[in-house]
Design a protein around this motif. Structure first.
Motif, short mmCIF file in Angstrom:
data_model
loop_
_atom_site.label_atom_id
_atom_site.label_comp_id
_atom_site.label_asym_id
_atom_site.label_seq_id
_atom_site.Cartn_x
_atom_site.Cartn_y
_atom_site.Cartn_z
N ASN A 105 25.13 40.64 23.49
CA ASN A 105 25.62 41.02 22.17
C ASN A 105 24.55 40.90 21.07
OD1 ASN A 105 28.24 39.99 23.71
ND2 ASN A 105 28.80 41.60 22.28
N MET A 106 23.82 39.80 21.05
CA MET A 106 22.81 39.64 20.00
C MET A 106 21.70 40.68 20.06
SD MET A 106 22.68 35.61 19.14
CE MET A 106 21.54 35.95 17.82
N PRO A 107 21.18 41.03 21.23
CA PRO A 107 20.16 42.09 21.24
C PRO A 107 20.70 43.41 20.67
CG PRO A 107 20.11 40.89 23.31
CD PRO A 107 21.33 40.42 22.55
N ARG A 108 21.95 43.73 20.95
CA ARG A 108 22.56 44.94 20.38
C ARG A 108 22.69 44.80 18.85
NH1 ARG A 108 24.10 44.77 25.52
NH2 ARG A 108 24.55 46.73 26.60
N ASN A 109 23.11 43.63 18.39
CA ASN A 109 23.18 43.38 16.95
C ASN A 109 21.81 43.59 16.30
OD1 ASN A 109 25.84 42.64 17.36
ND2 ASN A 109 25.49 40.46 17.05
N ASN A 110 20.77 43.06 16.93
CA ASN A 110 19.42 43.18 16.37
C ASN A 110 18.96 44.63 16.33
OD1 ASN A 110 19.38 40.40 16.04
ND2 ASN A 110 18.30 40.04 17.96
N ARG A 111 19.26 45.40 17.37
CA ARG A 111 18.87 46.82 17.37
C ARG A 111 19.62 47.57 16.26
NH1 ARG A 111 18.91 46.03 22.98
NH2 ARG A 111 20.93 47.06 23.26
N LEU A 112 20.90 47.26 16.07
CA LEU A 112 21.66 47.91 15.01
C LEU A 112 21.10 47.53 13.64
CD1 LEU A 112 24.14 49.74 14.51
CD2 LEU A 112 25.51 47.64 14.34
N ALA A 113 20.72 46.28 13.46
CA ALA A 113 20.17 45.81 12.19
C ALA A 113 18.82 46.44 11.88
CB ALA A 113 20.04 44.29 12.20
N ALA A 114 18.10 46.87 12.89
CA ALA A 114 16.76 47.42 12.69
C ALA A 114 16.76 48.86 12.16
CB ALA A 114 15.97 47.35 13.99
N VAL A 115 17.90 49.53 12.19
CA VAL A 115 17.98 50.92 11.74
C VAL A 115 17.97 50.97 10.21
CG1 VAL A 115 19.39 53.02 11.81
CG2 VAL A 115 19.27 51.54 13.81
N ALA A 116 17.27 51.93 9.67
CA ALA A 116 17.16 52.07 8.21
C ALA A 116 18.54 52.27 7.58
CB ALA A 116 16.25 53.24 7.86
N GLU A 117 18.82 51.49 6.57
CA GLU A 117 20.12 51.51 5.87
C GLU A 117 20.43 52.87 5.26
OE1 GLU A 117 23.68 50.42 4.10
OE2 GLU A 117 22.57 49.31 5.60
N THR A 118 19.42 53.58 4.84
CA THR A 118 19.63 54.84 4.11
C THR A 118 19.67 56.07 5.02
OG1 THR A 118 17.25 54.99 3.72
CG2 THR A 118 18.59 53.94 2.00
N ASP A 119 19.45 55.90 6.31
CA ASP A 119 19.41 57.03 7.24
C ASP A 119 20.75 57.16 7.96
OD1 ASP A 119 18.91 58.89 9.22
OD2 ASP A 119 16.94 58.07 9.74
N ASP A 120 21.66 57.97 7.38
CA ASP A 120 23.00 58.12 7.95
C ASP A 120 22.98 58.62 9.38
OD1 ASP A 120 24.17 57.18 5.66
OD2 ASP A 120 25.16 59.05 5.12
N ALA A 121 22.12 59.56 9.68
CA ALA A 121 22.07 60.12 11.04
C ALA A 121 21.62 59.05 12.03
CB ALA A 121 21.14 61.33 11.09
N ALA A 122 20.62 58.27 11.67
CA ALA A 122 20.13 57.21 12.56
C ALA A 122 21.18 56.11 12.72
CB ALA A 122 18.82 56.63 12.04
N LEU A 123 21.87 55.77 11.63
CA LEU A 123 22.93 54.77 11.72
C LEU A 123 24.06 55.25 12.62
CD1 LEU A 123 23.18 53.45 8.06
CD2 LEU A 123 22.66 52.09 10.09
N ALA A 124 24.45 56.52 12.47
CA ALA A 124 25.52 57.08 13.30
C ALA A 124 25.12 57.05 14.77
CB ALA A 124 25.85 58.50 12.86
N ALA A 125 23.89 57.46 15.06
CA ALA A 125 23.41 57.46 16.45
C ALA A 125 23.36 56.02 16.99
CB ALA A 125 22.04 58.12 16.54
N ALA A 126 22.90 55.10 16.16
CA ALA A 126 22.82 53.70 16.57
C ALA A 126 24.21 53.13 16.87
CB ALA A 126 22.12 52.87 15.50
N TRP A 127 25.20 53.49 16.04
CA TRP A 127 26.57 53.01 16.28
C TRP A 127 27.12 53.55 17.60
CZ3 TRP A 127 29.80 49.34 15.20
CH2 TRP A 127 31.14 49.48 15.56
#
Length: 166
Positions: free
Chosen positions: A107-129
């Motif tokens: 779980n923590m490695p997944r949390n860390n990967r999600l946290a590493a995505v740029a906050e302002t990049d909606d497409a990257a956040l969506a893909a990361a989710w």
């Protein structure tokens, strides 16, 4: 008269039960609530939860319980609680593997990967989710079931140490 092993068991039962409840909430409805958001917003919501989760209330519950069950594990190998040692060993092992190892290894490695995505990049956040959610949720189910089973085993240890479940 309650022994130190009884007090330790009761504290570990409370801790494992409380942690199981937190994980159950995520498995039962929190993640599904996030699914009602757009993927980018779900990613942002989970990131905020992860920031607030790494503070005293949850960390104390998880890691103080780990300390309790680790001590209980050692006591069980020394024969305490008498009559409930096998249940105490199984319960402690379940908690340490299914909660501590799974949290740190899955779980923590997944949390860390999600946290590493740029906050302002909606497409990257969506893909990361969309990448994050299935694995994180599956491993959280393991934590939920494991901590619940650990709690039940510790209850069995307490009962067995007082003459039941033999």
């Amino acid at each position: 008269m309650h022994t130190f092993a009884d007090i330790l068991l009761i504290a570990a039962i409370v801790g494992t039960g409380m942690v199981a409840g937190v994980f159950f909430a995520f498995s039962g409805f929190v993640v599904q609530g996030f699914d009602r958001l757009s993927p980018a917003h779900a990613a942002r919501a989970m990131r905020e939860v992860n920031v607030t989760a790494v503070r005293a209330p949850l960390m104390l519950a998880i890691f103080a319980t780990a300390l309790l069950v680790a001590i209980l594990f050692v006591f069980a190998f020394l024969g305490e609680p008498e009559g409930g040692t096998q249940w105490a060993i199984i319960g402690a092992a379940l908690y340490l593997v299914c909660v501590i190892a799974v949290t740190g290894g899955a779980n923590m490695p997944r949390n860390n990967r999600l946290a590493a995505v740029a906050e302002t990049d909606d497409a990257a956040l969506a893909a990361a989710w969309l990448e994050f959610r299935p694995g994180w949720a599956a491993w959280n189910h393991v934590r939920t079931l494991g901590s619940t089973a650990a709690c039940l085993c510790l209850v069995a240890a307490l009962i067995a140490s007082h003459g039941g479940l033999r």
